[in-house]
Enzyme design. Structure first.
Site, PDB file in Angstrom:
ATOM      1  N   GLU A  31       0.884  -1.172   0.000  1.00 33.17           N
ATOM      2  CA  GLU A  31       0.000   0.000   0.000  1.00 33.17           C
ATOM      3  C   GLU A  31       0.911   1.207   0.000  1.00 33.17           C
ATOM      4  O   GLU A  31       1.820   1.320   0.825  1.00 33.17           O
ATOM      5  CB  GLU A  31      -0.911  -0.022   1.226  1.00 33.17           C
ATOM      6  CG  GLU A  31      -2.021   1.024   1.172  1.00 33.17           C
ATOM      7  CD  GLU A  31      -1.713   2.236   2.034  1.00 33.17           C
ATOM      8  OE1 GLU A  31      -1.567   3.331   1.442  1.00 33.17           O
ATOM      9  OE2 GLU A  31      -1.606   2.093   3.257  1.00 33.17           O
ATOM     10  N   CYS A  52      -2.215   8.134   4.720  1.00 34.20           N
ATOM     11  CA  CYS A  52      -2.282   7.700   3.310  1.00 34.20           C
ATOM     12  C   CYS A  52      -3.589   8.152   2.674  1.00 34.20           C
ATOM     13  O   CYS A  52      -3.649   8.398   1.471  1.00 34.20           O
ATOM     14  CB  CYS A  52      -2.186   6.176   3.224  1.00 34.20           C
ATOM     15  SG  CYS A  52      -0.801   5.470   4.121  1.00 34.20           S
TER      16      CYS A  52
END
Length: 587
Positions: A328, A362
């Site tokens: 990720e 994120c």
């Protein structure tokens, strides 16, 4: 008649043979070989730290202890033993982001010999760990979750606040709650995987699936911004019977060390997770060249992930098996506002989405699209008024909403984006913009307004407290706005649409199908919860293997289909090969 216990005493050979049979002839596999049921698994409740509450008192005490202690030296832990490569002159430090002259801890450097030793030790520990039942492995992580929820909760939160610059609430939702949820739900998902068995069995046949750990070790590389991610990356592979080498981020070192010590206290055997702080390049150079490298579990920048993937590709001929790659990376997350949206809700959601934890999530909101007239008359004035009330300060100041960014490198990058916007003809800074690193790495929450929907801060991940707004023309068709949002960024992590009009919501949901792995309707782009919104994105945001779900855990197993036949064959012929009476008469 003798009691049963005496009968067993008089037949030790029977007991020995039974144990050998259960363990495949080599070791006693588990104290419980039957089927069990996990305790109820549900999300850990949030503590709210109201004035005078027990949790607030405990947290203040934990912060005081951390501030008072001399910075400890954190070393690599290989096979349960601390190891180091050199003297104090080689130590690196983890500074406090808001007061960078002070250190939370120091840590020793990493060298290739330590990584090689860690690989050997992990592979040695693997056989016994994989041989344990899923119950036994689950028990380690369920106990770790209870330790994190109870006696270590405020020590973890204090470490995250001082070491990673999070306010009380941000520390609670990361260091405590999400870490606990990752560990508890991992046990639940592991059980559900073993329940994935073939639905059919032919007469006289028993079919079953075995979910084996990968052949080798998993390398886990975790980021600074979420301690829970550091807890999860090695754990999700390990709970399925694998072993892992964990390289935590330098700016999350102290908290990561606490996580590792909690796992040790919970009963994780030596060598199952090797704790390897230090230089990422040294770590990667060794693990990616090992024949036994079986998987990479990564969270971090897109550039680093791309480099790691390219190295793995070049090294394919060296490996025993094709490695699993789960990652990720970045995001350029959006808020798309329709003319029917609730203005107040949009503003408050965006303030949280863009500026909580200094935009270093994120999933942080970094671009917003608003109808031009709505922006000028309602959204912009309210947003600017609310920003005037936002306090930038130390993370342990309860009135702070934002604090310092993580380090000088991040500070310089963010400052440069703001400076370019201030001198651009296509953009202007309408709020914030102040940057000061004299004591801490402080950047004011900053809003950039642009007339160019492809301006660099609408496309590039900044990873800081910077929101760029494009007021789109009122007459622009909704479908074209959706297409603009979809086509602007190479990332596809999170995004949100704000609207009351159901048709507008449906159009956005469909048109932005590939633009976000986590899509929110009338909610901010941040805040996924384990067990509720599995997290991950595609495009350049990662492999979208959804942390905190069965999807992720399935990446760390190699299934084996087993067929057992109970009825012996008595001929090689099939019925179709036999002639009936009419065929005989026609011969």
């Amino acid at each position: 008649m003798r009691p049963i216990r005496h009968a067993w005493k008089s037949a030790p050979c029977v007991l020995k043979a039974t144990r050998a049979w259960l363990s495949g002839g080599t070791r006693w596999r588990s104290s419980w070989a039957g089927r069990s049921r996990l305790p109820k698994i549900s999300n850990e409740p949030f503590l709210h730290y109201a004035p005078g509450s027990p949790e607030k008192v405990e947290l203040r005490e934990a912060l005081a202890v951390l501030r008072k202690q001399d910075p400890p030296v954190i070393r690599c832990i290989v096979d349960g033993q601390e190891v180091s490569t050199g003297g104090a002159h080689n130590f690196q430090r983890q500074p406090l982001p808001h007061d960078h002259a002070k250190s939370l801890c120091e840590f020793a450097p990493l060298d290739a010999a330590i990584v090689e030793s860690a690989i050997a030790g992990a592979l040695k520990a693997k056989k016994a760990w994989a041989a344990l039942s899923q119950d036994d492995r689950n028990a380690v992580f369920l106990k770790a979750a209870d330790l994190a929820a109870g006696p270590y909760r405020q020590e973890i939160n204090a470490a995250v606040m001082l070491g990673q610059g999070k306010t009380i609430w941000q520390a609670e939702i990361d260091g405590a709650v999400e870490t606990i949820d990752f560990w508890r739900f991992a046990a639940r998902w592991a059980e559900s995987i073993h329940d994935m068995q073939p639905p059919e069995n032919s007469p006289g046949v028993w079919n079953r699936m075995e979910f084996r750990p990968l052949e080798g070790f998993v390398a886990a590389i975790s980021p600074f911004n979420f301690l829970a991610i550091g807890a999860n990356l090695p754990s999700s592979a390990v709970i399925m019977g694998n072993v892992a080498l964990w390289k935590p981020a330098e700016n999350a070192m102290y908290g990561s060390y606490l996580i590792y010590k909690i796992l040790q206290e919970a009963g994780l055997p030596d060598g199952v997770i090797q704790f390897l702080p230090g230089d990422g390049k040294t770590f990667a150079d060794v693990v990616l060249n090992s024949r036994d490298f079986a998987g990479l579990h990564f969270t971090g920048s897109t550039a680093v992930f791309n480099e790691l993937w390219q190295t793995i590709g070049r090294n394919l001929g060296k490996y025993r098996t094709y490695p699993r790659i789960v990652g990720e990376t970045g995001g350029k997350n959006f808020h798309l506002v329709h003319e029917s949206a609730d203005v107040e809700h949009v503003v408050f959601s965006t303030l949280r989405g863009a500026f909580e934890y200094q935009g270093q999530k994120c999933s942080a909101t970094s671009r917003m699209y608003v109808p031009a007239s709505m922006w000028a008359s309602a959204v912009k004035p309210l947003l600017l008024r609310q920003l005037e009330t936002v306090k930038l300060g130390a993370p342990d100041d309860v009135s702070s909403f934002v604090s310092a960014v993580i380090n000088e490198r991040a500070f310089n990058r963010i400052r440069d984006y703001i400076a370019r916007a201030e001198s651009s003809g296509a953009a202007k800074v309408i709020a914030g913009g102040f940057c000061d690193k004299s004591k801490g790495y402080f950047v004011e929450p900053t809003v950039i307004e642009t007339t160019d929907p492809k301006y660099e801060t609408m496309e590039h991940e900044i990873f800081g407290p910077v929101l760029t707004v494009y007021p789109y023309p009122d007459e622009m068709p909704w479908a074209e706005v959706i297409a603009l949002v979809d086509g602007t960024s190479n990332y596809a992590l999170t995004g949100a649409v704000f609207a009351r009009d159901r048709a507008a919501i449906a159009s956005a949901l469909d048109g932005l199908r590939d633009a976000a792995g986590n899509f929110y309707i009338n909610d901010k782009s941040t805040g996924s919860i384990v067990g509720q919104q599995p997290f991950g994105g595609s495009r350049m945001s990662g492999t979208n293997d959804k942390s905190g779900s069965t999807n992720n855990l399935l990446r760390w197993v190699s299934p084996r289909a087993v067929k057992e036949l109970f009825v012996p064959l008595r001929t090689y012929r099939y019925p179709s090969m036999l002639r009936d009476i009419r065929e005989e008469e026609n011969v």
